[in-house]
Design a protein around this motif. Sequence first.
Motif, PDB file in Angstrom:
ATOM      1  N   UNK A 303       0.840  -1.197   0.000  1.00  0.00           N
ATOM      2  CA  UNK A 303       0.000   0.000   0.000  1.00  0.00           C
ATOM      3  C   UNK A 303       0.877   1.250   0.000  1.00  0.00           C
ATOM      4  N   UNK A 304       0.689   2.128  -0.979  1.00  0.00           N
ATOM      5  CA  UNK A 304       1.462   3.352  -1.055  1.00  0.00           C
ATOM      6  C   UNK A 304       1.714   3.775  -2.482  1.00  0.00           C
ATOM      7  N   UNK A 305       2.238   4.990  -2.653  1.00  0.00           N
ATOM      8  CA  UNK A 305       2.497   5.499  -3.996  1.00  0.00           C
ATOM      9  C   UNK A 305       3.533   4.662  -4.734  1.00  0.00           C
ATOM     10  N   UNK A 306       4.513   4.117  -4.003  1.00  0.00           N
ATOM     11  CA  UNK A 306       5.514   3.246  -4.618  1.00  0.00           C
ATOM     12  C   UNK A 306       5.202   1.775  -4.345  1.00  0.00           C
ATOM     13  N   UNK A 307       3.972   1.498  -4.008  1.00  0.00           N
ATOM     14  CA  UNK A 307       3.450   0.149  -3.757  1.00  0.00           C
ATOM     15  C   UNK A 307       4.469  -0.713  -3.018  1.00  0.00           C
TER      16      UNK A 307
END
Length: 336
Positions: A303-307
């Motif tokens: 989970x996150x912008x850079x997965x």
Amino acid sequence: MAPRSFANGRPGPQGPPGKRGPPGNVAHCSCSLDDTAEKEIAQLKDKLGNTTKTQTYGSCKDIKLANPDSNDGVYTIRSEGGYDYQVYCDMQTNGGGWTLVASVHENNIRDGGGRCTQGDRWSSEQGWKQQGNRGDGNWENYNTFGHFASATSDDYKSPAYFELQAEDLMMWHTPNDTPLLRYNTSSFLKYRTTDGFLSLYGGNLRSLFADHYPIVSQTFSFPDDSGPSIPVVYDHGTSIQILELLPPNSVQYVDVGYVQFRAISTNRDAFAICPGIRNKPTFLYPSQSCLGSSGYTYSITYCGDFSGLLHNGHAVGAGWSARQQLLESSFLMFYK
């Protein structure tokens, strides 16, 4: 007439996070910049000349066509609804005329507790939770945030992201905290599509995601519902560099020389964009090669912008974790 560039010596208004509105009716905010960013814009103003012509165009491409000698810099463009705002233009690559529309910056990837928290605008700022399987939806909506002068130190989404009707996408990998004046010279990878694919999906990424490939987890099937993979050509760097930067364990599962949209994992997670590669149908975990998660994912690790580019328990540059150069860079997107 020459385009209006730096008419006021300051950046124009951008819509704040959370504000929505149709094209041509973008919300305003009082966005402030630090002294460094203000000085950089002033330097660009001096470099280009303080033109006061009032002719305003709809994109950097229009400016370059009308004024072939235009240099890289900040220009004012006008939306179809008559709203003026400023953008950064690359006037060199492949004839110039590229409008910077967005950047993806991961500000807390090294913090194990920072998954899908404040600043993760391309995934979720609301945390990792099952009811948030669409995340913040910023790939698909009319929100704006950030500023072009700080696109390598924070997420950025310009009204141009959904306003412009474009044909191709250009992508730069730029070290974090690179100043505006050095975006072009400091980017270590630059590549672009050449086949006009955006015209098939509404002319911009907002339309591609909202109308064709929404980023929603636990909804689509692996791998059949993954989106298109578009070939790219390199203007700086090589496709081999992508392989050198990705998590070593993922290299055998990707093909270089592409950009892929909405990659679906075996866990039915969705990831927005996979820069420089396409995932093979046998790759179960595109979180290790893509950006922009759907908020809720099978594991908070993704989970996150850079997965999942930095995997729990794996050292930087080893196993399922990418190299430091990739983790500490921003992903800039341009339209033409």
